[in-house]
Design a protein around this motif. Sequence first.
Motif, PDB file in Angstrom:
ATOM      1  N   ASP A 207      31.461  30.353  45.656  1.00 46.67           N
ATOM      2  CA  ASP A 207      32.303  30.849  46.704  1.00 46.67           C
ATOM      3  C   ASP A 207      31.526  31.274  47.536  1.00 46.67           C
ATOM      4  O   ASP A 207      32.406  32.043  48.339  1.00 46.67           O
ATOM      5  N   ARG A 208      30.830  32.202  46.537  1.00 47.64           N
ATOM      6  CA  ARG A 208      30.830  33.691  47.762  1.00 47.64           C
ATOM      7  C   ARG A 208      30.011  33.621  49.014  1.00 47.64           C
ATOM      8  O   ARG A 208      30.183  33.730  49.846  1.00 47.64           O
ATOM      9  N   ALA A 281      42.347  34.383  50.323  1.00 50.78           N
ATOM     10  CA  ALA A 281      42.082  33.758  49.607  1.00 50.78           C
ATOM     11  C   ALA A 281      41.417  33.950  48.730  1.00 50.78           C
ATOM     12  O   ALA A 281      41.138  34.121  46.775  1.00 50.78           O
ATOM     13  N   TYR A 282      40.101  34.803  49.201  1.00 56.18           N
ATOM     14  CA  TYR A 282      38.333  35.253  48.909  1.00 56.18           C
ATOM     15  C   TYR A 282      39.154  36.003  47.600  1.00 56.18           C
ATOM     16  O   TYR A 282      38.793  36.765  45.817  1.00 56.18           O
ATOM     17  N   ALA A 284      42.085  37.368  46.229  1.00 53.36           N
ATOM     18  CA  ALA A 284      42.873  37.375  46.119  1.00 53.36           C
ATOM     19  C   ALA A 284      42.268  36.785  44.399  1.00 53.36           C
ATOM     20  O   ALA A 284      42.172  37.040  42.673  1.00 53.36           O
ATOM     21  N   LYS A 285      41.060  36.180  44.668  1.00 58.88           N
ATOM     22  CA  LYS A 285      39.763  35.726  42.927  1.00 58.88           C
ATOM     23  C   LYS A 285      39.102  35.871  43.016  1.00 58.88           C
ATOM     24  O   LYS A 285      38.787  36.344  41.427  1.00 58.88           O
ATOM     25  N   TYR A 286      38.881  37.523  43.829  1.00 62.21           N
ATOM     26  CA  TYR A 286      37.723  38.462  43.125  1.00 62.21           C
ATOM     27  C   TYR A 286      37.768  39.411  43.999  1.00 62.21           C
ATOM     28  O   TYR A 286      37.521  39.860  45.032  1.00 62.21           O
TER      29      TYR A 286
END
Length: 427
Positions: A207-208, A281-282, A284-286
Amino acid sequence: MGYVVDRWHLTRPPEGAPECGEHKGKVASKVHGQGKRWQARYLDPTGQERTSLWRTKPEAEKEILKQESAKLDGSWVDPDRGKTKVEQVVFDIWLPATSTIERTKREYRGVMNRYLIPEWGDREIRSIRPSEAGAWQNLLTTKYELSGSTPNRTARLVRSVFRIAVIDRMIPFSPFDGIKSPTLVLPQIDPPDIDTVRRIIGEAHHDRWAAMAELDALTGLRSGEIRGLRTDNLRLLHRALDVHQQLVYEPGSGLYLDKLKTGAGRRTVPLNQRAVDLLAAYIAKYPPPGSGPWAGLVFTMPEGTPIGESTLDWAFKAMCRKAGARKYRWHDLRHHYASVLIAGGENPKVVSKRLGHTDVAFTMRVYAHLFAEAEEQTRSVLDAAWAVPAQTRGEGGRQAAAAESSQPTGREPESRAAKPSLVQLNA
């Protein structure tokens, strides 16, 4: 007997010397009988007294008139400072005067040590001739084998050394005046289109890399700018991103956050809703590191350390290979962003501002062909819009008018009502 010619006031002759005739206002010099028997004395623009020796009185007087005239028209130069060695001018005068960050000054110092100092370092600044200036520029491509835009950038730095020597009144003119700069060779920009970018993003193995690639395509950030992005640079409610720093690497120092090279680089980039949603979103996830030197860094490696430039390049090349795209560089995402703005009709000045370029002329040079394509698109739009009206002349116009008249309009055209017609009615 030698004498002093005093420009500013009459000096009393030494004790015992006659004060009449040609001796009045003149004194014996210390070089009596040594050839140059006349001393010209004047004040320079800073008020400092200057002296020079001459063989005859007319020569000394001529020198004073010359210096006074140069002071009045602004062309006066300091004969002593013209003897300064080129190396001293570079490192003691020019480099401290450059208005850039320390890291860039170190880069400039390296350029001078590689290409200028070995050639002219021990020469007096006033001794460099225009013919030598032209020959030195040729060495950049022959001896040092530089290519692309590097010869032009290197020559531009060296030219600025001699410009500041002129401004500081060390030399009357630069030896590069009248010498054409090396041709600025800019690479042909051929950025990936949106479909290609989407394919590349889809092949990211984490995802990064997918988030970074998509955000870069939506903002045009440089590699160091996106790798150095921190949460305090984000204003998601205002849909904006402040670019104030970048992640850089230096041997011996490693990776660290530094300010941008130029004031133009400090900018605010508008975010569209897609970019806002992606970032939210990113994060929040990371979640970014909460403490330490890398606190707030949005994109990091799994252990919370910053991402090196070579690591990002490796990941992006792998994505391109898996997507079946050609070998794009990370910087091509920045070009993609610019191409989208240009194709959408964005003003060149706005494009330059979004990219953080120092001036719009540079933007026009880099993306000239893209602006040309946008202009052609404008012509096509106008041609399509005016196609039917333009056909009203001649046979084509009559056919177009007939086709237009056949369309329902809610009333019977006069031309149709005047013609007889046969209609079959149902029984």
